[in-house]
Write a protein that holds these residues in place. Structure first.
Motif, PDB file in Angstrom:
ATOM      1  N   ILE A  74      80.015 -15.639 -31.708  1.00  0.00           N
ATOM      2  CA  ILE A  74      78.803 -15.103 -31.087  1.00  0.00           C
ATOM      3  C   ILE A  74      78.088 -14.242 -32.121  1.00  0.00           C
ATOM      4  O   ILE A  74      78.614 -13.212 -32.554  1.00  0.00           O
ATOM      5  N   ASP A  75      76.899 -14.653 -32.529  1.00  0.00           N
ATOM      6  CA  ASP A  75      76.127 -13.889 -33.505  1.00  0.00           C
ATOM      7  C   ASP A  75      75.156 -12.945 -32.797  1.00  0.00           C
ATOM      8  O   ASP A  75      74.689 -13.231 -31.689  1.00  0.00           O
ATOM      9  N   ILE A  76      74.857 -11.837 -33.462  1.00  0.00           N
ATOM     10  CA  ILE A  76      73.924 -10.854 -32.910  1.00  0.00           C
ATOM     11  C   ILE A  76      72.659 -10.883 -33.757  1.00  0.00           C
ATOM     12  O   ILE A  76      72.711 -10.650 -34.971  1.00  0.00           O
ATOM     13  N   LEU A  77      71.529 -11.185 -33.111  1.00  0.00           N
ATOM     14  CA  LEU A  77      70.268 -11.376 -33.820  1.00  0.00           C
ATOM     15  C   LEU A  77      69.193 -10.414 -33.325  1.00  0.00           C
ATOM     16  O   LEU A  77      69.205  -9.985 -32.171  1.00  0.00           O
ATOM     17  N   ILE A  78      68.261 -10.116 -34.221  1.00  0.00           N
ATOM     18  CA  ILE A  78      67.025  -9.420 -33.866  1.00  0.00           C
ATOM     19  C   ILE A  78      65.878 -10.329 -34.286  1.00  0.00           C
ATOM     20  O   ILE A  78      65.758 -10.686 -35.460  1.00  0.00           O
ATOM     21  N   VAL A  79      65.061 -10.722 -33.322  1.00  0.00           N
ATOM     22  CA  VAL A  79      63.949 -11.637 -33.581  1.00  0.00           C
ATOM     23  C   VAL A  79      62.648 -10.913 -33.266  1.00  0.00           C
ATOM     24  O   VAL A  79      62.415 -10.493 -32.126  1.00  0.00           O
ATOM     25  N   LYS A  80      61.803 -10.745 -34.274  1.00  0.00           N
ATOM     26  CA  LYS A  80      60.511 -10.082 -34.098  1.00  0.00           C
ATOM     27  C   LYS A  80      59.442 -11.142 -33.809  1.00  0.00           C
ATOM     28  O   LYS A  80      59.324 -12.133 -34.541  1.00  0.00           O
TER      29      LYS A  80
END
Length: 266
Positions: A74-80
């Motif tokens: 499970i990857d943790i992402l921040i998408v702007k």
């Protein structure tokens, strides 16, 4: 972490503009530990995002990777998101962006099982905390062979809309039990249940039903014991069932208006 500390953490994270440090702190407490060496610095432009998503995404980054007890990645992402692309628009594009990432078609070539994603609007006030999971089902081809088909959970079903204009009651009910248990390292199924708003919806309607019944019974008492009210109900052909429905419906509608800030009060 005790229950009050867990609630406070949810409030500080989700009832304000997006703050990367607060988000990372929340993730750290939710997952207990994750691989921070798997950071990917912000990717921008056609090489980092691909032309398909350039109209919607301004940048994305990975802040870490979590592997549960079942070896699920499970990857943790921040998408702007780009300016003018609200959280209410292009949800399909946002989900497909993460789907491409999970399939190893974007950013990295390795496949992942799921992602925890902060979709952040350009002004960082409105943002969405989402869970996107890769799923498989078997499908029979015209030739009779069985093949595996990939599917992805709908972004709408697995998201919390958060920010300074939203309350975090639902998020608290879903995440506090995990946060307050220092030994609970959630697996993929735990996270899926935490994001399953259908459970919350069921709880809401069960409580609403209980409230409706109690309201109807109290109205029955008033009609029986108050002669003027009884005459009013009979003259206007009002029954307590319809009255209770309308009363609760109006209260819910007023709550909706207040929640949107249209009354000018918090």
């Amino acid at each position: 972490m005790d229950r009050e500390q867990a609630k406070e953490l949810v409030v500080k994270t989700f009832e304000g503009p997006f703050n990367e440090n607060k988000f990372i702190n929340f993730i750290s407490n939710l997952l207990k530990r994750y691989d921070r060496e798997k950071v990917l610095k912000p990717r921008i432009g056609i090489q980092g995002i691909t032309e398909r998503f350039l109209d919607f995404i301004s940048s994305w980054e990975r802040i870490g990777r979590y592997e549960d007890a079942d070896k699920k990645i499970i990857d943790i992402l921040i998408v702007k998101l780009k300016r003018g692309t609200s959280l209410y628009r292009a949800r399909l594009a946002q989900r497909n962006f993460v789907a491409s990432y999970l399939q190893g078609k974007l950013g990295t070539t390795s496949e992942k099982d799921a992602a925890l994603v902060a979709f952040v609007d350009s002004d960082e006030n409105d943002w969405r905390f989402s869970f996107v999971k890769m799923e498989y089902r078997f499908e029979k081809t015209p030739s009779g062979k069985v093949k595996v088909k990939e599917e992805f959970t709908p972004a709408k079903r697995w998201s919390f809309l958060v920010g300074p204009y939203e309350k975090s009651h639902t998020a608290q009910s879903r995440f506090v039990p995990i946060l307050e248990d220092d030994n609970w390292r959630p697996n993929l199924s735990d996270l899926e249940r935490a994001f399953d708003v259908e459970v919350v919806t069921k709880e809401f309607f069960e409580e609403y039903r209980t409230l409706f019944i109690s309201t109807k019974l109290e109205l029955d008492k008033i009609v029986i014991n108050n002669k003027k009210v009884k005459e009013e109900f009979e003259t206007k052909r009002i029954n307590t069932v319809d009255f209770a429905k309308k009363l609760l419906g109006q209260i819910v509608f007023l709550y909706f208006l207040q929640k949107k800030g249209w009354f000018g009060v918090p």
